[in-house]
Design a protein around this motif. Structure first.
Motif, PDB file in Angstrom:
ATOM      1  N   LYS A   1       0.820  -1.219   0.000  1.00  0.00           N
ATOM      2  CA  LYS A   1       0.000   0.000   0.000  1.00  0.00           C
ATOM      3  C   LYS A   1       0.852   1.267   0.000  1.00  0.00           C
ATOM      4  CE  LYS A   1      -4.128  -1.946   2.153  1.00  0.00           C
ATOM      5  NZ  LYS A   1      -5.071  -1.889   3.299  1.00  0.00           N
TER       6      LYS A   1
ATOM      7  N   TYR B   1       3.787   0.540  -3.606  1.00  0.00           N
ATOM      8  CA  TYR B   1       3.213   0.212  -4.912  1.00  0.00           C
ATOM      9  C   TYR B   1       4.160  -0.598  -5.808  1.00  0.00           C
ATOM     10  CZ  TYR B   1      -0.045   3.906  -3.509  1.00  0.00           C
ATOM     11  OH  TYR B   1      -0.948   4.667  -2.828  1.00  0.00           O
TER      12      TYR B   1
ATOM     13  N   ILE C   1      -5.895  -6.491  -0.775  1.00  0.00           N
ATOM     14  CA  ILE C   1      -5.180  -5.990  -1.949  1.00  0.00           C
ATOM     15  C   ILE C   1      -6.163  -5.391  -2.959  1.00  0.00           C
ATOM     16  CG2 ILE C   1      -3.838  -6.699  -3.985  1.00  0.00           C
ATOM     17  CD1 ILE C   1      -2.374  -8.685  -2.165  1.00  0.00           C
ATOM     18  N   GLU C   2      -7.354  -5.994  -3.046  1.00  0.00           N
ATOM     19  CA  GLU C   2      -8.386  -5.501  -3.966  1.00  0.00           C
ATOM     20  C   GLU C   2      -8.831  -4.083  -3.611  1.00  0.00           C
ATOM     21  OE1 GLU C   2      -9.908  -6.805  -6.755  1.00  0.00           O
ATOM     22  OE2 GLU C   2      -8.310  -8.296  -6.695  1.00  0.00           O
TER      23      GLU C   2
ATOM     24  N   ILE D   1      -6.870  -1.649  -2.987  1.00  0.00           N
ATOM     25  CA  ILE D   1      -5.915  -0.714  -3.585  1.00  0.00           C
ATOM     26  C   ILE D   1      -6.421  -0.270  -4.946  1.00  0.00           C
ATOM     27  CG2 ILE D   1      -3.534  -0.426  -4.401  1.00  0.00           C
ATOM     28  CD1 ILE D   1      -2.726  -2.633  -2.419  1.00  0.00           C
TER      29      ILE D   1
ATOM     30  N   GLU E   1      -6.957   0.365  -8.673  1.00  0.00           N
ATOM     31  CA  GLU E   1      -6.568  -0.567  -9.731  1.00  0.00           C
ATOM     32  C   GLU E   1      -5.299  -0.145 -10.458  1.00  0.00           C
ATOM     33  OE1 GLU E   1      -8.500  -2.843 -13.618  1.00  0.00           O
ATOM     34  OE2 GLU E   1      -9.697  -1.433 -12.442  1.00  0.00           O
TER      35      GLU E   1
ATOM     36  N   ARG F   1      -2.387  -1.263  -8.288  1.00  0.00           N
ATOM     37  CA  ARG F   1      -2.400  -2.633  -7.783  1.00  0.00           C
ATOM     38  C   ARG F   1      -1.326  -3.461  -8.505  1.00  0.00           C
ATOM     39  NH1 ARG F   1      -8.055  -4.669  -8.641  1.00  0.00           N
ATOM     40  NH2 ARG F   1      -8.523  -2.741  -7.515  1.00  0.00           N
TER      41      ARG F   1
END
Length: 228
Positions: free
Chosen positions: A47, A50, A72-73, A75, A77, A80
């Motif tokens: 986070k 990156y 994680i989802e 974050i 897109e 990610r």
């Protein structure tokens, strides 16, 4: 671009972390920004830093793998990472169980770590070529809309500088840094890049308030980035 792809490694033990780290660094294509067996630390680093690629071990220490993927989802897109999931051969997961996780590739270990690295290089090489082609098409249309003359050197410098920004949206690029990278690509002086971009903007914004070079570069990059 010469910027190395960044990798964050989260493996089940320190020995595995170190071996993977060594293989990625030896490739010359990647930089390793963190390696840990702690999932919470890996999540925090993901986070904050990156990474382009996250190596995620099914057997990592806290949190559980389902929670890890779920967080994680959250974050954005565009920031990610690509995920390589490592699974011990003793797990023997079914295709249905694996379908619950959003990852790019899956590897059963013990395995040849060089294969993991080679797959990483392959993915980013292909993705980079496709991204640049799409970016340049959209940038050409946008620069035309902004009345930037295509025959000017500043046009190609703007295109290149905007692409650099869009290629690493999580990183802040100062004006001089961008000019230097563009100058290196086109084998010219930093001052020439700055001057030619300014000239291109002057011709495109006749009678209007002209944006700064850096503001316009970020405008082009961000507008296209969120359309791709």
């Amino acid at each position: 671009m010469s910027r190395k792809k960044s990798v964050l490694i989260c493996a089940c033990n320190n020995d595995m972390c170190q071996l993977l780290k060594l293989r990625f660094l030896e490739s010359g294509y990647f930089s390793v920004i963190d390696s840990t067996s702690d999932g919470e630390r890996a999540l925090m680093s993901t986070k904050q830093l990156y990474p382009d690629l996250l190596i995620l071990d099914y057997e990592m220490k806290r949190p559980d793998i389902n929670s890890m993927f779920s967080r994680i989802e959250e974050i954005s897109e565009c920031c990610r990472p690509q995920i390589f999931l490592l699974i011990p051969y003793t797990r023997n997961l079914s295709a249905k169980e694996l379908s619950c996780f959003s990852f790019k590739k899956c590897f059963t270990y013990p395995c040849d770590y060089d294969t993991i690295v080679e797959n990483g290089i392959d993915i980013f090489s292909k993705a980079g070529e496709s991204f640049k082609m799409n970016f340049e098409k959209k940038a050409a249309l946008l620069l035309q809309k902004e009345s930037i003359p295509k025959h000017l050197s500043g046009y190609k410098y703007l295109m290149e500088a905007s692409f650099i920004v869009a290629s690493s949206p999580q990183q802040y690029h100062g004006a001089y840094e961008l000019y230097a990278e563009v100058a290196k690509t086109y084998k010219t002086k930093v001052s020439n890049v700055e001057r030619n971009i300014r000239t291109a903007l002057t011709q495109g914004y006749v009678g209007e308030k002209k944006p700064t070079n850096l503001a316009f570069i970020y405008y082009i990059a961000n507008k296209i980035l969120y359309e791709l």
